[in-house]
Design an enzyme around this catalytic site. Structure first.
Site, short mmCIF file in Angstrom:
data_model
loop_
_atom_site.label_atom_id
_atom_site.label_comp_id
_atom_site.label_asym_id
_atom_site.label_seq_id
_atom_site.Cartn_x
_atom_site.Cartn_y
_atom_site.Cartn_z
N ASP A 99 0.83 -1.22 0.00
CA ASP A 99 0.00 0.00 0.00
C ASP A 99 0.85 1.26 0.00
O ASP A 99 0.66 2.16 -0.82
CB ASP A 99 -0.91 0.05 1.24
CG ASP A 99 -2.08 -0.91 1.14
OD1 ASP A 99 -2.45 -1.30 0.02
OD2 ASP A 99 -2.65 -1.25 2.20
N ARG A 135 0.22 4.23 17.40
CA ARG A 135 -0.23 5.23 16.42
C ARG A 135 -0.01 6.67 16.84
O ARG A 135 0.43 7.48 16.03
CB ARG A 135 -1.70 5.01 16.04
CG ARG A 135 -1.98 3.69 15.34
CD ARG A 135 -1.05 3.43 14.19
NE ARG A 135 -1.44 2.22 13.46
CZ ARG A 135 -0.62 1.44 12.78
NH1 ARG A 135 0.67 1.72 12.73
NH2 ARG A 135 -1.06 0.38 12.14
N ASP A 140 -7.12 2.89 13.05
CA ASP A 140 -5.82 3.56 12.94
C ASP A 140 -5.93 4.93 12.28
O ASP A 140 -5.23 5.87 12.66
CB ASP A 140 -4.83 2.67 12.19
CG ASP A 140 -4.44 1.46 13.03
OD1 ASP A 140 -4.41 1.60 14.26
OD2 ASP A 140 -4.17 0.39 12.45
N SER A 198 -4.00 -9.47 7.40
CA SER A 198 -3.45 -8.13 7.56
C SER A 198 -2.79 -8.07 8.94
O SER A 198 -3.42 -8.35 9.96
CB SER A 198 -4.60 -7.11 7.46
OG SER A 198 -4.23 -5.92 8.10
N1 ARG Z 1 -7.67 -4.14 16.26
C1 ARG Z 1 -6.44 -3.54 16.67
C2 ARG Z 1 -6.61 -2.07 16.88
O1 ARG Z 1 -7.58 -1.51 16.46
C3 ARG Z 1 -5.30 -3.88 15.72
C4 ARG Z 1 -5.30 -3.12 14.46
C5 ARG Z 1 -4.19 -3.51 13.57
N2 ARG Z 1 -3.99 -2.55 12.56
C6 ARG Z 1 -3.75 -2.86 11.29
N3 ARG Z 1 -3.61 -1.85 10.48
N4 ARG Z 1 -3.68 -4.10 10.85
O2 ARG Z 1 -5.77 -1.45 17.47
#
Ligand code: ARG
Length: 426
Positions: free
Chosen positions: A33, A114, A143, A195
């Site tokens: 990406d 983040r 995110d 992912s």
């Molecule tokens: N569900 C978790 C969260 O919201 C993990 C997210 C993982 N992020 C990703 N871009 N794969 O923090």
């Protein structure tokens, strides 16, 4: 706009229109990406791109390769920042003090990373003359909320673009775009089943077969933690030492926080500790399933909680878990700069001043449990708590008087509510 891959419907003031974009700071991971984005932003916006890659302790990353790839794709520069120490100290440590688990199972590693990544993006954007920050989050996840909330809190003049949210390329089209533009696709072009996101506090897998709630996790998900059934047949004890709520030693050996978390992670991973199969309420309204591998958190968090319980009063121990839950919710929801979080942190720090001592955790085939405790601040006196005679220190003769007064209102209310019912009615 002629290119169907580029449709921006602006719904927030901080989103950049193509004409406003001069130089872009791209949060770059080296994956498909953000590699496609690196090229695409240069073409679509005719903008310069500066790449930023943040090391939060994700295992097995070769930052020279990532940097080389960014430069090869035309980035003016690619800054690689080792933020592990700051991440551990300023983000993971407050989470430990708050026993942070969202939804009862997710220790927030991505959610903690983040705001730091976004803060660094703002710093590097300002330093390198960028007017816009680009990230690779989709429009369905948490995110984007965390990154954008942080960026616009720290620099209200900063513009943001999130191409993945707007472009209508699926993975196949992205791969075609990558081929067309000479972008190497890591791990080949086969669709990756999951992912993934990771850092030194944990690893998550989402998507693919995980979305079938009726299916147990497939074995190929777990790349970090040994499957509990294959973990050693002998248990292993590890003594976690804390000072003021911070983990400072393992088995008596003092360690820096990053190294301690890494070592705890290795120990836990070996013993199959920290696999969490989690149904989660995302902040954007979706309910999803995540598979987490959190071997360090699965040792450190319960050890911390155990010690906190030992040194806290009944009132602290009853009250703090509510605030712990709210702490985790605010951080999950991307509100790192919300004043309530600082208010909560003040309480966490205050309670944690007493959290000094050692907890022995026993690791065995997927479980980690406290089996021994020691603290100079324990509100525990074996002479008082034991079944033996404790002399004048605790007067058992005082107990009936206590019970009579303690239960007074409850008894009175019970009797008022049951007025008129005779004893034989029940
Ligand atoms: N569900 C978790 C969260 O919201 C993990 C997210 C993982 N992020 C990703 N871009 N794969 O923090």
């Amino acid at each position: 706009m002629s290119d169907p891959r580029h449709t921006l419907i602006k719904t927030a003031s901080y989103e950049a229109e193509p004409g406003e974009v001069g130089r872009v700071l791209l949060l770059y991971s080296g994956g498909l990406d953000t590699s496609v984005m690196l090229k695409w932003i240069q073409d679509e916006y005719e903008a310069d791109v500066v790449a930023l890659t943040v090391n939060l302790g994700q295992p097995g990353e070769d930052y020279e390769v990532v940097k080389g790839k960014a430069l090869h794709l035309g980035a003016l520069d690619c800054h690689v920042v080792d933020a592990r120490a700051e991440f551990a100290r300023e983000y993971v440590l407050p989470a430990i003090k708050a026993n942070a688990l969202y939804g009862g199972g997710y220790p927030l590693f991505t959610a903690l990373g983040r705001p730091l990544i976004a803060k660094l993006a703002v710093e590097y954007a300002q330093r390198t003359g960028c007017d816009t920050i680009a990230h690779g989050c989709t429009g369905k996840g948490n995110d984007q909320v965390r990154i954008e909330s942080t960026v616009i809190a720290l620099d209200p003049s900063m513009k943001i673009i999130a191409p993945v949210r707007g472009w209508q390329m699926g993975r196949e089209e992205e791969i075609a775009y990558a081929r067309e533009h000479g972008i190497a696709v890591k791990g080949g072009t086969e669709t990756p089943p999951y992912s993934i996101d990771d850092n030194l506090w944990g690893r998550s897998s989402e998507g693919g077969p995980i979305e079938d709630l009726e299916e147990p996790p497939h074995d190929d998900v777990f790349q970090l933690v040994t499957r509990p059934e294959e973990a050693p047949d002998e248990p292993e004890d590890v003594v976690v030492g804390f000072e003021g709520g911070a983990p400072v030693s393992l088995d008596g050996e003092r360690l820096g926080l990053v190294e301690l978390l890494e070592r705890a992670g290795e120990l836990g991973a070996r013993h199959g500790v920290g696999i969490v199969d989690h149904i989660e309420d995302r902040i954007v309204g979706l309910k999803v399933r995540d598979l987490y591998e959190v071997p360090a958190a699965a040792i450190i968090l319960p050890a911390h909680k155990e010690l906190e319980k030992l040194v806290g009063t009944i009132h602290q121990n009853n009250f703090k878990p509510h605030l712990d839950d709210h702490w985790a919710y605010l951080v999950y929801a991307g509100l790192w700069y919300e004043p309530l979080l600082s208010d909560l942190n003040a309480l966490m720090d205050s309670v944690n001043e007493q959290v000094t001592g050692e907890i022995t955790m026993r690791l065995y085939k997927g479980s980690a449990r406290a089996v021994a405790r020691r603290s100079p601040n324990a509100l525990y006196d074996p002479a008082l708590a034991g079944f033996g005679e404790s002399g004048g220190l605790f007067s058992q003769q005082a107990s009936p008087g206590f019970i009579e007064l303690w239960s007074l209102q409850s008894r009175m209310a019970y009797n008022v509510r049951n007025r008129g019912r005779s004893r034989n009615d029940d």
